[in-house]
Write a protein that holds these residues in place. Structure first.
Motif, PDB file in Angstrom:
ATOM      1  N   ASP A 198       0.893  -1.275  -0.021  1.00 58.63           N
ATOM      2  CA  ASP A 198       0.015  -0.133  -0.060  1.00 58.63           C
ATOM      3  C   ASP A 198       0.837   1.062  -0.057  1.00 58.63           C
ATOM      4  O   ASP A 198       2.283   1.069   0.234  1.00 58.63           O
ATOM      5  N   VAL A 199       0.400   2.576  -0.315  1.00 57.53           N
ATOM      6  CA  VAL A 199       1.110   3.693  -0.461  1.00 57.53           C
ATOM      7  C   VAL A 199       1.863   3.872   1.017  1.00 57.53           C
ATOM      8  O   VAL A 199       2.698   4.516   0.945  1.00 57.53           O
ATOM      9  N   GLN A 200       1.028   3.628   1.926  1.00 58.96           N
ATOM     10  CA  GLN A 200       1.681   4.094   3.131  1.00 58.96           C
ATOM     11  C   GLN A 200       2.957   3.587   3.566  1.00 58.96           C
ATOM     12  O   GLN A 200       3.867   4.102   4.041  1.00 58.96           O
ATOM     13  N   SER A 201       2.910   2.017   3.386  1.00 51.94           N
ATOM     14  CA  SER A 201       4.161   1.267   3.961  1.00 51.94           C
ATOM     15  C   SER A 201       5.267   1.591   2.770  1.00 51.94           C
ATOM     16  O   SER A 201       6.508   1.846   3.106  1.00 51.94           O
ATOM     17  N   LEU A 202       4.682   1.690   1.397  1.00 50.36           N
ATOM     18  CA  LEU A 202       5.689   2.172   0.430  1.00 50.36           C
ATOM     19  C   LEU A 202       6.321   3.475   0.565  1.00 50.36           C
ATOM     20  O   LEU A 202       7.589   3.828   0.742  1.00 50.36           O
ATOM     21  N   SER A 203       5.661   4.512   1.293  1.00 50.88           N
ATOM     22  CA  SER A 203       6.472   5.882   1.434  1.00 50.88           C
ATOM     23  C   SER A 203       7.036   5.661   2.762  1.00 50.88           C
ATOM     24  O   SER A 203       8.119   6.686   2.756  1.00 50.88           O
ATOM     25  N   ALA A 204       6.975   4.812   3.836  1.00 52.37           N
ATOM     26  CA  ALA A 204       7.731   4.696   5.011  1.00 52.37           C
ATOM     27  C   ALA A 204       9.243   4.370   4.509  1.00 52.37           C
ATOM     28  O   ALA A 204       9.951   4.821   4.663  1.00 52.37           O
ATOM     29  N   HIS A 205       9.143   3.272   3.510  1.00 56.59           N
ATOM     30  CA  HIS A 205      10.431   2.831   3.069  1.00 56.59           C
ATOM     31  C   HIS A 205      11.164   4.023   2.380  1.00 56.59           C
ATOM     32  O   HIS A 205      12.429   4.029   2.031  1.00 56.59           O
TER      33      HIS A 205
ATOM     34  N   LEU B 172      18.115  15.274   2.520  1.00 52.40           N
ATOM     35  CA  LEU B 172      17.410  15.958   1.753  1.00 52.40           C
ATOM     36  C   LEU B 172      16.059  16.154   2.405  1.00 52.40           C
ATOM     37  O   LEU B 172      15.413  15.308   2.660  1.00 52.40           O
ATOM     38  N   ASP B 173      15.373  17.418   2.005  1.00 50.59           N
ATOM     39  CA  ASP B 173      14.130  17.599   2.542  1.00 50.59           C
ATOM     40  C   ASP B 173      13.167  17.263   1.291  1.00 50.59           C
ATOM     41  O   ASP B 173      13.262  17.650   0.332  1.00 50.59           O
ATOM     42  N   VAL B 174      12.397  16.088   1.505  1.00 48.65           N
ATOM     43  CA  VAL B 174      11.740  15.490   0.188  1.00 48.65           C
ATOM     44  C   VAL B 174      10.276  15.457   0.404  1.00 48.65           C
ATOM     45  O   VAL B 174       9.742  15.148   1.397  1.00 48.65           O
ATOM     46  N   VAL B 175       9.458  15.701  -0.980  1.00 47.01           N
ATOM     47  CA  VAL B 175       7.934  15.719  -0.973  1.00 47.01           C
ATOM     48  C   VAL B 175       7.904  15.067  -1.986  1.00 47.01           C
ATOM     49  O   VAL B 175       8.367  14.954  -3.023  1.00 47.01           O
ATOM     50  N   VAL B 176       6.995  13.595  -1.740  1.00 44.19           N
ATOM     51  CA  VAL B 176       6.800  12.749  -2.738  1.00 44.19           C
ATOM     52  C   VAL B 176       5.392  12.762  -3.153  1.00 44.19           C
ATOM     53  O   VAL B 176       4.466  12.820  -2.244  1.00 44.19           O
ATOM     54  N   ALA B 177       4.929  12.517  -4.428  1.00 45.14           N
ATOM     55  CA  ALA B 177       3.586  12.519  -4.880  1.00 45.14           C
ATOM     56  C   ALA B 177       3.501  11.180  -5.744  1.00 45.14           C
ATOM     57  O   ALA B 177       4.204  10.912  -6.631  1.00 45.14           O
ATOM     58  N   PHE B 178       2.522  10.181  -5.118  1.00 41.58           N
ATOM     59  CA  PHE B 178       2.362   8.787  -5.712  1.00 41.58           C
ATOM     60  C   PHE B 178       1.022   8.855  -6.664  1.00 41.58           C
ATOM     61  O   PHE B 178       0.003   9.372  -6.056  1.00 41.58           O
TER      62      PHE B 178
ATOM     63  N   ALA C 289       7.613   1.198 -10.766  1.00 43.85           N
ATOM     64  CA  ALA C 289       7.108  -0.286 -11.029  1.00 43.85           C
ATOM     65  C   ALA C 289       6.195  -0.883  -9.782  1.00 43.85           C
ATOM     66  O   ALA C 289       5.118  -1.541 -10.267  1.00 43.85           O
ATOM     67  N   LYS C 290       6.656  -0.327  -8.415  1.00 41.66           N
ATOM     68  CA  LYS C 290       5.763  -1.074  -7.657  1.00 41.66           C
ATOM     69  C   LYS C 290       4.520  -0.253  -7.697  1.00 41.66           C
ATOM     70  O   LYS C 290       3.315  -1.176  -7.404  1.00 41.66           O
ATOM     71  N   ILE C 291       4.140   1.006  -8.069  1.00 46.91           N
ATOM     72  CA  ILE C 291       3.086   1.583  -7.944  1.00 46.91           C
ATOM     73  C   ILE C 291       2.016   0.798  -9.191  1.00 46.91           C
ATOM     74  O   ILE C 291       0.993   0.473  -8.857  1.00 46.91           O
TER      75      ILE C 291
ATOM     76  N   ILE D  23      -1.749 -11.510  -1.376  1.00 46.22           N
ATOM     77  CA  ILE D  23      -0.805 -10.771  -2.178  1.00 46.22           C
ATOM     78  C   ILE D  23      -0.756  -9.300  -1.638  1.00 46.22           C
ATOM     79  O   ILE D  23       0.190  -8.572  -1.554  1.00 46.22           O
ATOM     80  N   ALA D  24      -2.083  -8.865  -1.505  1.00 46.45           N
ATOM     81  CA  ALA D  24      -2.384  -7.355  -1.482  1.00 46.45           C
ATOM     82  C   ALA D  24      -1.972  -7.049  -0.160  1.00 46.45           C
ATOM     83  O   ALA D  24      -1.583  -6.042   0.343  1.00 46.45           O
TER      84      ALA D  24
END
Length: 393
Positions: free
Chosen positions: A164-171, A181-187, A264-266, A375-376
């Motif tokens: 899920d996006v939450q766990s992916l963003s944590a990694h 680096l101060d990063v902002v990410v948009a999935f 690729a993960k998204i 899997i999900a």
């Protein structure tokens, strides 16, 4: 707790509008120019600063830069008030350090809503600041023991267990912390932008910039910021070392590896979600078809049984009544009804076989959905090797 807002504007009418709009919502401090605004900001440490762009003396951009260069006010959210709505003006405001930008004239509801968002952003940032600093210190120690390739390998392994996006963003943020680096990410998940930061606070201008530049070039540099775009993920680096050619080159070589893996993960997550939805839809259709066959087959079986009974009664009547027995036309009709009965019996047998196959398909569909669901959302995940356990080469 009452919000303390500092309004810096040379227009008395704007001050009156702000006063009327925010009456009872927050406590206001007024300043008529940039110099007075800076003094008020240093004296009262407001929660939010509303800042006009065009003023005599210091412009709003100059005031904002001074606020951001001061240790006391550098984290105070600044929202520009301007009559210009073009994107270059917003970018200029963001480069000066603003967190939001509102166009004059504005209405009460919009101003209150934006102040509420900035206040929550400010409070959340303060709350998480110490935790983030401790995490950064831990990550910096890990950075000493692991090079870029080792951390990339670790991130690839982590994404395998992220569903899920939450766990992916944590990694994702764990990877960037050692780089300072101060990063902002948009999935861009299912074409909806899910914007995240390591401390949980996203200012409105950052989200707007990522959305506006989503379909721009792969690398977009402005001031000390850089946006990197991939189809399913974009990042905004807020403190890119543009003046350090070597370090900047290293980062431009490094980021595509991470973003390709994330992209690729998204895509994989979207495919799994679509497959699960399709499996549910197909299964529901088969369930409905099976129910309809069950109801209709019962009706056919009853009709065949009734026809069989009526034929038996008719045969008995013919056998015991000579008048009926001599009627050849009636005998022919009875023979045709017997053939129809036989055909209906065969049809019922075929339908029974179809029902059996449908039940088998439904069972297989249930197993497929269980597999896709695991899997999900796996019940257990293995720990990924820590950075200090990676052997570099």
């Amino acid at each position: 707790m009452t919000k303390l807002v500092l309004a810096i504007d040379d227009d008395k009418y704007v001050h009156r509008v702000i006063e009327e709009s925010l009456a009872g919502f927050c406590q206001l401090i007024h300043a008529k120019n940039g110099e007075e605004g800076l003094r008020q900001a240093y004296k009262y440490s407001p929660d939010i600063i509303l800042l006009d762009v065009e003023m005599p003396g210091k412009t709003g951009y100059e005031v904002c830069r001074e606020l951001k260069n001061n240790e006391q006010t550098k984290d105070t959210p600044v929202m520009f008030l301007s009559g210009k709505s073009e994107l270059p003006e917003r970018v200029k405001g963001y480069n000066a350090g603003a967190a939001d930008y509102i166009v004059k004239p504005f209405n009460t509801e919009e101003l209150m809503a934006r102040i509420r968002v900035l206040y929550q952003y400010r409070q959340h940032s303060i709350k998480l600041k110490n935790d983030v600093e401790r995490a950064q210190n831990t990550a910096e120690i890990a950075m000493i023991d692991s090079g870029d390739m080792g951390r990339i390998m670790r991130y690839v392994g982590q994404t395998y267990h992220a569903h899920d996006v939450q766990s992916l963003s944590a990694h994702f943020f764990e990877f960037f912390r050692p780089l300072n680096l101060d990063v902002v990410v948009a999935f861009w998940y299912q074409d909806v932008g899910v914007v995240c930061t390591d401390d949980g606070g996203v200012c409105p201008l950052e989200q707007e910039l990522l959305e506006k530049h989503r379909y721009s070039n792969r690398f977009v540099d402005f001031s000390s910021r850089t946006i990197v775009n991939y189809p399913k993920v974009s990042i905004l680096i807020k403190n890119m070392p543009l003046d350090d050619v070597v370090l900047y080159g290293r980062y431009k070589d490094l980021f595509p590896h991470i973003l390709e893996v994330t992209n690729a993960k998204i895509q994989d997550m979207e495919v799994n979600e679509k497959a699960l939805a399709q499996a549910h839809a197909v299964g529901n259709a088969f369930n409905e078809l099976s129910s309809q066959l069950f109801v209709s087959s019962e009706a056919r079986e009853e009709a065949v049984a009734k026809l069989t009974t009526q034929l038996s009664e008719l045969r008995a009547l013919i056998q015991h009544d000579p008048a009926f027995a001599a009627n050849q036309a009636l005998a022919l009709q009875v023979e045709q009804l017997e053939q129809t009965q036989l055909q209906l019996t065969v049809l019922n047998d075929d339908l029974a076989f179809i029902k059996h196959q449908l039940n088998h398909i439904i069972e297989s569909r249930s197993e497929l959905i269980d597999s896709l669901s695991k899997i999900a959302t796996p019940e257990h995940t293995q720990d990924v090797t820590s950075q200090t356990d990676i052997e570099l080469f």
